[in-house]
Design an enzyme around this catalytic site. Sequence first.
Site, PDB file in Angstrom:
ATOM      1  N   ASP A   1     -11.362   2.715   3.490  1.00 28.33           N
ATOM      2  CA  ASP A   1     -11.710   1.293   3.427  1.00 28.33           C
ATOM      3  C   ASP A   1     -13.221   1.119   3.217  1.00 28.33           C
ATOM      4  O   ASP A   1     -13.674   0.024   2.888  1.00 28.33           O
ATOM      5  CB  ASP A   1     -11.314   0.597   4.752  1.00 28.33           C
TER       6      ASP A   1
ATOM      7  N   GLN B   1      -5.237  -1.289   9.421  1.00 30.55           N
ATOM      8  CA  GLN B   1      -5.107  -2.639   8.881  1.00 30.55           C
ATOM      9  C   GLN B   1      -5.745  -3.658   9.842  1.00 30.55           C
ATOM     10  O   GLN B   1      -5.436  -3.672  11.024  1.00 30.55           O
ATOM     11  CB  GLN B   1      -3.617  -2.955   8.664  1.00 30.55           C
TER      12      GLN B   1
ATOM     13  N   LYS C   1       0.835  -1.200   0.000  1.00 36.02           N
ATOM     14  CA  LYS C   1       0.000   0.000   0.000  1.00 36.02           C
ATOM     15  C   LYS C   1       0.877   1.260   0.000  1.00 36.02           C
ATOM     16  O   LYS C   1       0.649   2.197  -0.771  1.00 36.02           O
ATOM     17  CB  LYS C   1      -0.939   0.003   1.209  1.00 36.02           C
TER      18      LYS C   1
END
Length: 293
Positions: free
Chosen positions: A121, A98, A54
């Site tokens: 997200d 995460q 990422k």
Amino acid sequence: MTAAIIDGKAIAAMLRAKVASEVARLKSDHGVTPGLAVVLVGTDPASEVYVRSKSKAVIEAGMAPCDHKLPATTSEQEVLALVARLNADPAVSGILVQLPLPPQIDAQKVIAAIDPLKDVDGFHPINVGRLSSGLPALTPCTPAGCVILAKSVRGSLAGLDAVVIGRSNIVGKPVAQLLLAENATVTIAHSKTRDLPGLCRRADILVAAIGKSEFVRGDWIKPGATVIDVGINRVAGEGGKARIVGDVAFDEAKAVAGAITPVPGGVGPMTIACLMLNTVRAACALKGVKAEI
Ligand code: NAD
């Protein structure tokens, strides 16, 4: 029939190039550099790999990385305090925590603490609700990638029968919402579904998000269907070397489907590309600039 292989790597690379141009426009015309904050708690090896890729993608797109690596012993309060700081930081356009988080931290509490405008997200209840209400929202990255891949083959999905196997909040449910938003006729299947093979045989678009290696067999697939395989399963390969396979028995399915995503190289690369897209869109929304992507 041998299915066309949907090249997720190539489609993701094109999307990332478009994101990079939009970032360049934002910088030159508006003096805005989108920034993505990635929070990693602990040392889960798979999470460390994701976070590294990422950050690499963020830099390649011309955006500003802002990585926070915290020890596995970090308390929920400390993570919530960091999220609050990132919410208030004007240099941060997107925040990604995460998952999974260590057991002492309630993931739902942390997700709910993220500013919905920075929730790249797409897991915040506000964005989940906006998506299901048909309102503009930051949408989850893997599901958004699945729909882009399906559309790359079928163009319009209107009226097509779509079956999604899996009802997780991360993949199954949002992919079903996104397919519905594309006017597909959507059925969500799960572990309690009866006659799953029969149901799958009706699908023009079949999305498998189960987490069981090669679970979907070739004779479950309607001839000519578009198969999107989300699964990432590590199995022992030749000589005991681990290899990655999807939730669909690829060789069997390839003989029946019209088009199919490989694993790896299908859905996987789209997740990061869609994360970059969400970050640049979030930066535009936060600065009141109309996104051109
Ligand atoms: P999950 O375990 O949260 O959900 C799995 C779903 O499969 C559940 O809803 C369950 O009802 C369903 N299921 C389980 N057994 C079943 C059965 N026998 N018949 C029908 N349905 C059944 O998993 P998830 O987070 O949704 O992930 C699914 C897969 O996608 C995993 O392999 C995961 O690694 C992969 N994944 C890939 C990406 C990517 O970027 N490519 C991103 C997220 C997840």
